[in-house]
Enzyme design. Structure first.
Site, PDB file in Angstrom:
ATOM      1  CD  GLU A  57      -1.502  -2.213   1.856  1.00 60.77           C
ATOM      2  OE1 GLU A  57      -2.278  -3.050   2.840  1.00 60.77           O
ATOM      3  OE2 GLU A  57      -0.306  -2.664   1.902  1.00 60.77           O
ATOM      4  CB  CYS A  80      -0.638  -4.247   8.791  1.00 64.55           C
ATOM      5  SG  CYS A  80       0.127  -2.977   8.287  1.00 64.55           S
ATOM      6  CB  ALA A 167      20.515 -44.181  -4.369  1.00 65.73           C
ATOM      7  CB  SER A 173      21.921 -40.912  -5.787  1.00 65.43           C
ATOM      8  OG  SER A 173      22.418 -39.828  -5.134  1.00 65.43           O
ATOM      9  NE  ARG A 212      24.283 -25.330  -6.106  1.00 62.35           N
ATOM     10  CZ  ARG A 212      23.842 -26.150  -5.117  1.00 62.35           C
ATOM     11  NH1 ARG A 212      24.021 -25.866  -3.967  1.00 62.35           N
ATOM     12  NH2 ARG A 212      23.295 -27.126  -5.524  1.00 62.35           N
ATOM     13  CB  SER A 238      20.051 -37.479  16.604  1.00 60.52           C
ATOM     14  OG  SER A 238      18.903 -36.947  16.046  1.00 60.52           O
TER      15      SER A 238
END
Length: 375
Positions: A57, A80, A167, A173, A212, A238
């Protein structure tokens, strides 16, 4: 809801087209477009380009100048009404003395949600909403979901051969899919707030998980390199297996290392943050629901999962994926190849996860299937 004229539809469609120009730059803010119309002619238009900068706006009113007085404003999202990084757009429209505001949809943000329209109405400006609402909602799927469910919109990208293999048995892969499909994945990353992967992808593929610019294809023509917004890279590690010498740590953009317990005391680059997420009560793995809750708190509207079969399967099995994007290459590699998703808990056909396919198209020589999960 109201009846709208053909001109109303055309002006709102223009506002939606403008909003799309912020597709890769506005996050975590919503994509918004605005058109100011005086006597049937557009006198000002704009879109929200980047968080912290002027909203749609503001740009449209600046272009319209004095011609905004008595005009109609078409906005893809309710103006807003609160102070954030910028002043409220509802106040700007009141100050410009527009006479009428048509919003495609009410803002799902609890800080706004109807208050912007109420503020305009209290100032004597007539308002309507609901024009091309579905088109407007499609602009901000992630933002809407985050505001309404406190969880990011989750896309899962997978790539496989026609016989569903990701794969060779050896792990080879690169590359199952063609250049065009890989360019499409770069665009998916560019539009995402965050990219989730597992430690295996980073270690074995030495993946960088960044955008990229050189690989964005034709998008480069409308998306200057200076505007590239890197997604937050979220790596589930983990067992603290990652080391700072990996390629992912060579790009200076935010990385969240998701840990299950004690932080790794290795000296990480300044853009790396370690986050502890406890394991699920019924599993030895990180609680993925808690992870998504944490990412929502970080204002990540939508995240893209790029991972192996184990992590992808865990997200899908727990009904945490909203959208599947599957690239299928015109290749067959046989039974010994690695499968697409690992979901050993599913043992009968009645337990299978089902999807509604929303789009199928060729991307180069590969097929791209887009589907929504049934819940």
């Amino acid at each position: 809801m109201s009846n709208f004229s053909l001109n109303d539809h055309q002006f709102m469609q223009r506002a939606i087209s403008l909003a799309k120009r912020g597709h890769y730059t506005t996050s975590p803010n919503p994509r918004v477009g605005c058109v100011i119309v005086q006597n049937g002619e557009i006198v000002g238009e704009g879109f929200h380009q980047k968080a912290g900068q002027g909203h749609a706006e503001v740009h449209a009113l600046k272009q319209a100048g004095e011609k905004a007085k008595g005009a109609t404003a078409y906005v893809t999202l309710e103006p807003c009404s609160h102070y954030g990084l910028t002043p409220p757009c509802a106040e700007a429209l009141i100050k410009a003395q527009v006479s009428h505001v048509i919003a495609a949809m009410v803002d799902p943000n609890p800080k706004v949600s109807g208050r912007g329209l109420e503020l305009l109405g209290a100032a004597g400006i007539t308002t309507q909403f609901g024009l091309l609402e579905q088109d407007a909602r499609a602009l901000n799927t992630g933002f809407i979901q985050l505001m309404t469910t406190k969880r990011p919109y989750v896309r899962c990208k997978l790539a496989a051969t026609l016989d569903g293999k990701t794969a060779m048995a050896s792990g080879e892969s690169k590359w199952i899919t063609g250049v065009e499909a890989r360019t499409d994945v770069q665009r998916l990353r560019a539009q995402s707030c965050g990219v989730i992967c597992g430690a295996d992808s980073v270690i074995f593929d030495n993946a960088q998980m960044n955008v990229r610019w050189q690989a964005l294809g034709e998008l480069k023509n409308s998306y200057p390199e200076v505007d590239v917004r890197q997604p937050v890279r979220i790596v589930i590690d983990s067992k603290n297996r990652l080391t700072p010498d990996l390629a992912i740590f060579k790009t200076d953009s935010k990385i969240l290392l998701i840990r299950q317990g004690i932080e790794n005391n290795v000296s990480w680059p300044h853009f790396v943050e370690q986050v502890i997420i406890p394991k699920a009560s019924d599993s030895e793995y990180i609680d993925l629901k808690l992870l998504l809750t944490y990412l929502a708190q970080q204002r990540l509207n939508d995240v893209l999962i790029e991972s192996g079969s184990q992590l992808a399967g865990a997200f899908i099995r727990q009904n945490l994926v909203d959208e599947l994007i599957l690239f299928q290459a015109p290749k067959l590699i046989g039974n010994d190849g690695k499968g697409l998703v690992n979901m050993p808990e599913i043992v009968t056909l009645s337990e299978a996860k089902t999807v509604d396919i929303t789009d199928i198209r060729m991307i180069g020589k590969d097929i791209r299937i887009t589907a929504k999960f049934n819940r």
